[in-house]
Design a protein around this motif. Sequence first.
Motif, mmCIF file in Angstrom:
data_model
loop_
_atom_site.group_PDB
_atom_site.id
_atom_site.type_symbol
_atom_site.label_atom_id
_atom_site.label_comp_id
_atom_site.label_asym_id
_atom_site.label_seq_id
_atom_site.Cartn_x
_atom_site.Cartn_y
_atom_site.Cartn_z
ATOM 1 N N PRO A 135 27.176 7.369 -4.978
ATOM 2 C CA PRO A 135 26.733 8.036 -3.751
ATOM 3 C C PRO A 135 27.682 8.019 -2.546
ATOM 4 C CG PRO A 135 24.829 6.881 -4.534
ATOM 5 C CD PRO A 135 26.172 6.318 -5.636
ATOM 6 N N HIS A 136 28.597 7.064 -2.701
ATOM 7 C CA HIS A 136 29.753 7.135 -1.730
ATOM 8 C C HIS A 136 30.920 7.496 -2.161
ATOM 9 C CE1 HIS A 136 27.275 4.230 1.437
ATOM 10 N NE2 HIS A 136 26.764 5.472 1.092
ATOM 11 N N PRO A 147 30.029 11.612 -4.825
ATOM 12 C CA PRO A 147 28.646 11.744 -4.487
ATOM 13 C C PRO A 147 27.746 12.553 -5.759
ATOM 14 C CG PRO A 147 29.854 11.937 -2.620
ATOM 15 C CD PRO A 147 30.998 11.723 -3.757
ATOM 16 N N ASN A 148 28.397 13.809 -6.250
ATOM 17 C CA ASN A 148 27.580 14.564 -7.118
ATOM 18 C C ASN A 148 27.808 13.979 -8.457
ATOM 19 O OD1 ASN A 148 26.307 16.725 -6.216
ATOM 20 N ND2 ASN A 148 28.294 17.502 -5.268
ATOM 21 N N ARG A 152 17.391 9.800 -14.799
ATOM 22 C CA ARG A 152 16.110 8.846 -14.619
ATOM 23 C C ARG A 152 14.793 9.766 -14.670
ATOM 24 N NH1 ARG A 152 16.830 5.288 -9.510
ATOM 25 N NH2 ARG A 152 15.393 3.866 -10.809
ATOM 26 N N THR A 207 23.366 15.138 -2.710
ATOM 27 C CA THR A 207 24.272 14.906 -4.015
ATOM 28 C C THR A 207 23.266 14.198 -5.069
ATOM 29 O OG1 THR A 207 25.291 13.178 -2.996
ATOM 30 C CG2 THR A 207 26.310 15.282 -2.720
ATOM 31 N N VAL A 208 22.388 13.542 -4.513
ATOM 32 C CA VAL A 208 21.495 12.752 -5.485
ATOM 33 C C VAL A 208 20.336 13.547 -6.327
ATOM 34 C CG1 VAL A 208 20.088 10.397 -5.529
ATOM 35 C CG2 VAL A 208 21.966 10.701 -3.632
ATOM 36 N N ASP A 209 20.381 14.565 -5.742
ATOM 37 C CA ASP A 209 19.167 15.735 -6.386
ATOM 38 C C ASP A 209 17.706 15.229 -6.211
ATOM 39 O OD1 ASP A 209 18.552 17.969 -7.602
ATOM 40 O OD2 ASP A 209 18.445 16.859 -9.500
ATOM 41 N N ALA A 220 24.525 1.545 -2.319
ATOM 42 C CA ALA A 220 23.512 2.695 -2.390
ATOM 43 C C ALA A 220 22.982 2.926 -3.535
ATOM 44 C CB ALA A 220 24.181 3.859 -1.584
ATOM 45 N N THR A 260 20.264 10.562 -11.368
ATOM 46 C CA THR A 260 18.866 11.143 -11.115
ATOM 47 C C THR A 260 18.238 12.145 -12.215
ATOM 48 O OG1 THR A 260 19.236 10.821 -8.848
ATOM 49 C CG2 THR A 260 17.296 11.979 -9.262
ATOM 50 N N LYS A 261 18.992 12.889 -12.594
ATOM 51 C CA LYS A 261 18.577 13.520 -13.755
ATOM 52 C C LYS A 261 18.203 12.762 -15.136
ATOM 53 C CE LYS A 261 20.350 18.232 -12.606
ATOM 54 N NZ LYS A 261 21.468 18.043 -11.559
ATOM 55 N N THR A 304 26.041 11.174 -8.829
ATOM 56 C CA THR A 304 24.793 10.677 -8.641
ATOM 57 C C THR A 304 23.747 11.732 -8.999
ATOM 58 O OG1 THR A 304 25.617 9.820 -6.431
ATOM 59 C CG2 THR A 304 23.428 9.202 -7.006
ATOM 60 N N GLN A 305 23.651 12.920 -8.955
ATOM 61 C CA GLN A 305 22.684 13.791 -9.413
ATOM 62 C C GLN A 305 22.503 13.746 -10.691
ATOM 63 O OE1 GLN A 305 23.186 18.174 -9.640
ATOM 64 N NE2 GLN A 305 24.777 18.085 -7.978
ATOM 65 N N VAL A 317 18.401 7.307 -2.409
ATOM 66 C CA VAL A 317 19.359 6.079 -2.058
ATOM 67 C C VAL A 317 19.524 5.930 -0.824
ATOM 68 C CG1 VAL A 317 20.191 6.047 -4.714
ATOM 69 C CG2 VAL A 317 21.450 7.194 -2.927
#
Lengths: 682, 161
Positions: free
Chosen positions: A172-173, A176-177, A186, B126-128, A201, A183-184, A179-180, B12
Motif C-alpha cells: 500500500p505504501h 500501491p496498485n 482475497r 489502489t486497494v480496490d 498497512a 484484494t482481488k 494492493t488491488q 488498509v
Amino acid sequence: MEAPPQTVQTLCRMCDDRCGIDVRLEDGRVVDITGNPAHPWNLGRLCVKARAAVDTVNHPDRLLRPLKRHGDDWEEIPLERALDEIAERLRAIIEKDGARSVSVWKGEAIGFAQQEDLARRFIHAIGSPNYLSNDSMCWVGRFTGYKLVLGAWPNVDIENARCVVMWGANPPHSRPNLTQRITKARRRGATLVAVDPRLSAVARRADLHVAPLPGTDGALALGLFRELVESGSYDRSLVERATVGFDDLAGYAREFTPDVVERETGIPPATLSEMARLLRAADGRVALYPGNGLEHHENGVDNIRAILSLNALLGALGKVGGSLFAPPLPLRDLTLYDERPLATLEPLGADRFPVLYEVRRECHTMTALNGILTGRPYPLRAMLLAGANPALTNPNSEKVVRALSALELFVVRDLFMTETAALADYVLPAASFLERSEIHTHHEIGVVTLTAGVGRQPEVQTEYEFWRDLARRLGAGEYFPWEDDGELNRWLLEPAGVTLEHLEAHPEGVVYGSPPVDAEIERFPTPSGKVEFVSTHLAELGYDALPKYRRPAYIETPDPAYPFVLMTGARSLLFGHSRSHNISRFAEEAPAPGLEMHPDDASVLGLADGDTARVTTRIGSVDAPVRVVATNELPRHCLQLTHGWAGVNANALTHDDRFDRISGFPLMKSVEARVEPAGGAG
Amino acid sequence: MRIVVGDPEYCVACRDCAYACAFAHGGGFDRESSRIAVSFSPEDRVCLPLTCMHCAEAWCMEVCPAAAISRDPETGAVVIHEERCAGCKMCLLACPLGAVSFDAAAGVARKCDLCGGDPACVRSCTVDVLQYCEPGEMADARRESLEAKLRAVYRKGEGGS
C-alpha cells in the motif's frame, strides 16, 4: 495560437508500479494526471504520488540549464560546453589513472531497465567496470536469494493465489496498485499473511500478522520448514523430482522447534502453527512475496534463501497462484558484458562480494565511497551520477558527503539541486520520466507499454541523449549509434515481435504474455538445474551451503549502551525515498518523519507523542519527533525511522561498515541504538 | 443512484482517498479538509472508510433552514451550495454518519458531492476497496466474497489439504 488541451496516455514512474496515466496538457504544459482506466496494471486507480508528478515537472526549483561550480557559486553554461568540459576532464583522468578510475552511479529516480542498462553500457564502452547504483542496497539482495535457490526471480501470481504472503513488503505504501491484486485474491477467498515486525498497512487487515523481531526471519522460515516436513504436508513429488539438499536442510531445520522459533523471533508457537496451517491449506497456490525489509541485515540473503525454499516445499513453483516462470519479452540487451567483459579490472567490491558482482554485475557503493577516501584498492577519481541521492539514501551520510566531495570530477544529473547534486562540479538538468519515451514491461501481467515523452524542455537531455553525447566525445560513439530515443527503442524491440508503431498506437499497453497455467518446471536455471536447498556454489566460495540462521548482532552480542534496535526505510505513501519532499503541499502535510516507538518504551523514557528524541547509534545521532504507536504496531525495544528526509536523516544512523556477507548489503534495519529525550524536549 | 462505498474487510487505511479528496476540493493534501474519513484502530485492527451515503431521506437537506442543500439531478448527490450556506451547522447535527464537516475558515459546511459523478476517492483507491456503485452491487460483491471463503472451507473438507 494556443493549442487545445490534450490528453496523453503514458506511464507514471514515481515508483516501480508504473501505472497507466492520462496526462492533461495545456499549451504543452502538464496540468493534471489521473489514472488511465484502459491500462491493465492499475485499471484507472492511482495513488497520490502520481499526482505529485505534476508538481515535480513544473516545480519552480527544477533545473533547466547546466550548472558549473566555481567555489560556492554556480555558473549557468550551455549544454554543449558542459559536455565538452566534462569529456575533456574525463579524458585527462583516464589518461592519468586509467578508465577504471571513472565510475557511473544509477539512481532509482531515473527508472529501471533501459535507463539502467544505458549507464551500464556507457561505463563499459569507455573501459571501466565500475557501475554503481542504489541496487547495492535494494532489490539485489532478494535477486541474489532467488538466483541461489531458484535460479531466477519468478512472477509471484498474487491475483490467483489462495494464500498471499507479504514478507517484509508493504505494497500500500511501496507499490500501491499491487494492493488491488491482493484484494482481488482475497475476494476470491485467499487468505493474507503479513510478516513484518511492524503492523504495516498491509498487515492491518491480514488474516494473520506475524511479527518477528528485526532480522530473525530466517529462524521463522526454518521453523515453518520444520513444521511442514514434520507434519508430512509438503509436495513430496516436487521435492524428489526437482530439488537438491532436502535431507540436509530438513535435518538442519529440525533444530527450529516452536520453542526455538519463539526464543529467536518472539513469535508464539500458536502463531507459527497458524501460519503453517494457512500455507498448507492453499494447496500450493501460495504467492510468497519477499520485500525489501528482508535485505538490510547482516544475515539477509540466508534469511531470504530459507524463506524462498518454502516455495518448493509448498509446491508453489510452476503453479497458478504461486511462483511462475514466464518468458520475458525478448528485448535486445544494451549491456556489454559479453562484448567487453571487464571483470579482470577489479570491479569495486567484487573481491569481497563476488556473488554481488556475479549475479548482477553490480559494484559495491560502500566500497567505492571508501575507495575515494583511501585510494584503495585503486584511485576512484570521477563519478557520473544520474538520478540518485546517496547523500541521503546511502548509509552513514556524513561519510558519503565527505567521499563525494573528495572526487576530482563529480557530475550529477537530476531534476533538482539535491543534497548530492550540491556536492558536484557539474550539475546537468535531467528529463523527468514524463519527458522520456521508453519501453516498460509489467512482467507480472505480460504487458509492454511505450511511454509517450511529453513536455520536453530545451537543453534537458534524456538519459540516452546524455550517454550518447558523452560517449561520442570520448571515442566510444560506436556503441551509441542511434540518433535518438525513438531509434534506440526500435532497435531494442527488433527481436520482440512487436513494433514501435504498434506500441505507439496502443499507449494502454500491449499484451505479450499468456495467462498463467500450471506447468511442471523441467529445469531451474541453477547450477544443478534444480531448486537448491543447499548451494554447492556458495560452499565453493567459502560460505555455508545451507541457509544457516545467524542471529542479528543486537541479539547475539547485546550492548547495554545500545538497548534498542532501530529499523529504517519503512515506505511512506507520499514520498519515494528522498523524492517529493520539495513539493510544498506534501511538505505541509508531512514535514518530518516520526520516530516510531512502543508506548511502554516511550513511557519509561518519559517521552510523549510529538516530543523530540535523540537517537544515537555507533554511526551518529539524530533528533527526531517521537511517534508513539499502539502496543501491537511495533515490538518493544524496536524503533523505526523512515529515510529520505534532509532534516531528520535516518541514514546519519545506519552502517556503511557492516554488511550481509553474501550480497554486501549494509546494515540499515537491525541497528543497535539508544534513545533519550533531546535537550529541550517538547 | 450510485454512491461511494468502501468495504472495511479489506481497507488498509492508507488514506490515499482522503488525500485525493482534499486535493480535488482544495488543491492541497491536507486530510483534515477531506470529505471522506478513514478511521484506523490499531488495537482492533479495524479500518473504516466513511463518507456521505447520500440518503434517500437526507436529514441534512431537510433540516437546512437556508435551503442550501439539494439533490443534484444528474448524479443524485446531496450537495451543499456554499453561497447559500449560513454556517448554522444544523446539518452537522442532523447527519447520523458524521459525514458533514465544518470549514471554520470559510464559515460553511462541507460534504461529499460525488465529484460530479467521477469521485476522486474511488479513482485513488489502489486497494480496490472503494467503489462508485449502486448500493446493491456492494452487497452482491460482499456475498460473492463470502461464498468464495465458504468454497475454500468446503474444498478443505472434501479432501483438499
